[in-house]
Design a protein around this motif. Structure first.
Motif, short mmCIF file in Angstrom:
data_model
loop_
_atom_site.label_atom_id
_atom_site.label_comp_id
_atom_site.label_asym_id
_atom_site.label_seq_id
_atom_site.Cartn_x
_atom_site.Cartn_y
_atom_site.Cartn_z
N SER A 1 -7.04 5.68 -1.01
CA SER A 1 -8.45 5.76 -0.62
C SER A 1 -9.21 6.74 -1.50
O SER A 1 -10.36 6.48 -1.89
CB SER A 1 -8.56 6.17 0.85
OG SER A 1 -7.96 5.19 1.69
N MET B 1 0.81 -1.21 0.00
CA MET B 1 0.00 0.00 0.00
C MET B 1 0.85 1.27 0.00
O MET B 1 0.50 2.26 -0.66
CB MET B 1 -0.95 -0.01 1.20
CG MET B 1 -2.06 -1.03 1.07
SD MET B 1 -3.08 -0.76 -0.40
CE MET B 1 -3.87 -2.37 -0.53
N VAL C 1 -9.03 -2.45 -2.70
CA VAL C 1 -9.50 -1.74 -1.51
C VAL C 1 -10.87 -2.27 -1.09
O VAL C 1 -11.12 -2.49 0.10
CB VAL C 1 -9.54 -0.22 -1.76
CG1 VAL C 1 -10.18 0.51 -0.57
CG2 VAL C 1 -8.15 0.33 -2.02
N GLU D 1 0.69 4.09 -2.83
CA GLU D 1 0.56 5.48 -2.40
C GLU D 1 1.67 6.32 -3.03
O GLU D 1 1.43 7.44 -3.51
CB GLU D 1 0.63 5.54 -0.87
CG GLU D 1 0.33 6.89 -0.27
CD GLU D 1 -1.15 7.22 -0.19
OE1 GLU D 1 -1.47 8.35 0.21
OE2 GLU D 1 -1.99 6.36 -0.54
N THR E 1 -8.51 -2.68 8.21
CA THR E 1 -8.52 -1.62 7.19
C THR E 1 -9.31 -0.39 7.60
O THR E 1 -9.48 0.53 6.79
CB THR E 1 -9.09 -2.16 5.87
OG1 THR E 1 -10.44 -2.62 6.08
CG2 THR E 1 -8.25 -3.30 5.33
N ALA F 1 -5.61 -2.75 13.05
CA ALA F 1 -4.37 -2.28 12.44
C ALA F 1 -3.45 -1.70 13.49
O ALA F 1 -3.90 -1.14 14.48
CB ALA F 1 -4.70 -1.24 11.38
N GLN G 1 -4.19 6.18 6.65
CA GLN G 1 -2.89 5.58 6.36
C GLN G 1 -2.50 5.75 4.90
O GLN G 1 -1.34 5.98 4.58
CB GLN G 1 -2.92 4.10 6.72
CG GLN G 1 -3.06 3.82 8.21
CD GLN G 1 -3.30 2.34 8.49
OE1 GLN G 1 -4.05 1.67 7.77
NE2 GLN G 1 -2.67 1.83 9.53
N TYR G 2 -3.47 5.63 4.01
CA TYR G 2 -3.20 5.67 2.57
C TYR G 2 -4.22 6.59 1.89
O TYR G 2 -5.12 6.14 1.18
CB TYR G 2 -3.27 4.25 1.98
CG TYR G 2 -2.56 3.22 2.83
CD1 TYR G 2 -1.17 3.24 2.96
CD2 TYR G 2 -3.27 2.23 3.52
CE1 TYR G 2 -0.51 2.32 3.75
CE2 TYR G 2 -2.62 1.30 4.30
CZ TYR G 2 -1.24 1.34 4.42
OH TYR G 2 -0.59 0.43 5.21
N PHE H 1 -7.58 2.82 6.82
CA PHE H 1 -6.99 2.94 5.49
C PHE H 1 -7.04 4.39 4.98
O PHE H 1 -6.11 4.85 4.32
CB PHE H 1 -7.72 2.03 4.51
CG PHE H 1 -6.92 0.82 4.11
CD1 PHE H 1 -6.12 0.16 5.02
CD2 PHE H 1 -6.99 0.31 2.83
CE1 PHE H 1 -5.39 -0.96 4.67
CE2 PHE H 1 -6.26 -0.80 2.45
CZ PHE H 1 -5.46 -1.44 3.38
N SER I 1 -11.45 -4.32 2.43
CA SER I 1 -12.43 -3.79 3.37
C SER I 1 -13.43 -4.87 3.77
O SER I 1 -13.93 -4.89 4.90
CB SER I 1 -13.16 -2.60 2.77
OG SER I 1 -12.25 -1.55 2.50
#
Length: 244
Positions: free
Chosen positions: A204, A149, A182, A153, A193, A244, A199-200, A196, A186
Motif C-alpha cells: 500500500s 499479495m 492495487v 509484501e 480490498t 475481506a 493487511q499489506y 489492504f 480497489s
C-alpha cells in the motif's frame, strides 16, 4: 521517433502497464488505436499489423510496441525492453532479470483477475457465466489474492535497499505495475480490498509513493488515463465483491 503502443481503444487493460512506464518517463509515444484514421492510426492500423504478411514478427495479440522497425509483444517483454531506455530498470543486469521475473508474476496475477469474470471462456459474455464467476471469484479473493499479495509484501521487506521499491535502489517499471494492480483491485473489489492498507502495508505504501510521482499524478488526473470500466481486466460487478 515516438514509440507506438498498440492496444485496444476504450479500456486500460494490459496496455495500461506499458502506458504507466511511458508516462512516468515522459516518453514520446502514440497510443495508436486512440488516434485518428486521418493521421494514419486508429484501430484499423493496429489490426493491419496483426494481419500483416510482411512484418518480420507478427504479434499474437495486443499490446505490442513498435520502436521504428522493431515490434515487441507482451507486457513483460515490452517492459524488459523499455525499462533500461526509460530509466525504469535496475542498472545491474542480474537485477534486471529479477525485475522481469517479478513482472511475469504480476502477469500471472492479472490473468487470474481476468478469470474472475470470465472463468469459462473469453468468448462468452460475463452474463453467460455468472454462476461460475461467483465461485471463481470467491476462491480468488479468499486464496489467491493473499498468496500473491503476501509474496509482494515479502519481496518489499526483503529488498536490501529498503521497502521503498520492489527491486534495486530506485523506482522501476515493476513498482508502477504494483501501483496498477492495487488501483485495479480497489476498483473491482472495493469491499474486499478496504483493509489492504493494514493487511499489506508495504504494498500500500508503494502504491501511494508511485501516485506521488509527478508524471504519474499528472497522468492519473488527465484525459489520457482511460477510466476503469467493465470492458477491461479489472471490472466491478457488485455481486462478485465481498468483505475481506
Amino acid at each position: 521517433m515516438a514509440y507506438e503502443l498498440h492496444y485496444w481503444d476504450g479500456l486500460q487493460g494490459r496496455g495500461e502497464f506499458v502506458r504507466l512506464a511511458l508516462e512516468d518517463a515522459g516518453a514520446e509515444y502514440v497510443d495508436v488505436a486512440r488516434e485518428s484514421k486521418k493521421s494514419g492510426y486508429g484501430t484499423d492500423a493496429m489490426v493491419k499489423v496483426l494481419n500483416s504478411k510482411t512484418e518480420p514478427l507478427i504479434p499474437f495479440a495486443p499490446p505490442f510496441l513498435k520502436d521504428g522497425e522493431l515490434i515487441v509483444p507482451h507486457v513483460a517483454n515490452i517492459l524488459l525492453y523499455l525499462g533500461p531506455k526509460l530509466g525504469l530498470a535496475p542498472k545491474d543486469e542480474g537485477l534486471r532479470y529479477i525485475a522481469h521475473g517479478l513482472q511475469l508474476t504480476i502477469a500471472d496475477f492479472v490473468a487470474e483477475v481476468h478469470d474472475t469474470h470470465h472463468p469459462l471462456a473469453t468468448d462468452l459474455y460475463y452474463e453467460d457465466q455468472k454462476d461460475a464467476a461467483k465461485i471463481r471469484t470467491q476462491y480468488f479473493l479468499d486464496k489467491r489474492v493473499p498468496k500473491f499479495m503476501h509474496y509482494f509484501e515479502r519481496v518489499l521487506k526483503q529488498n536490501p535497499h529498503g521497502p521503498a521499491q520492489m527491486v534495486g535502489d530506485a523506482t522501476t517499471y515493476v513498482d508502477l505495475s504494483i501501483f496498477q494492480i492495487v488501483e485495479g483491485m480497489s476498483y473491482a473489489f472495493p469491499r474486499a480490498t478496504k483493509k489492504f492498507g493494514k493487511q499489506y502495508p508495504h504494498v500500500s505504501a508503494l502504491h501511494d509513493a508511485v501516485l506521488q510521482r509527478p508524471n504519474i499524478a499528472a497522468y492519473v488526473d488527465s484525459e489520457r488515463r482511460i477510466p476503469f470500466n467493465e470492458s477491461g481486466i479489472f471490472r466491478h460487478y457488485p455481486e462478485l465483491d465481498q468483505d475481506a
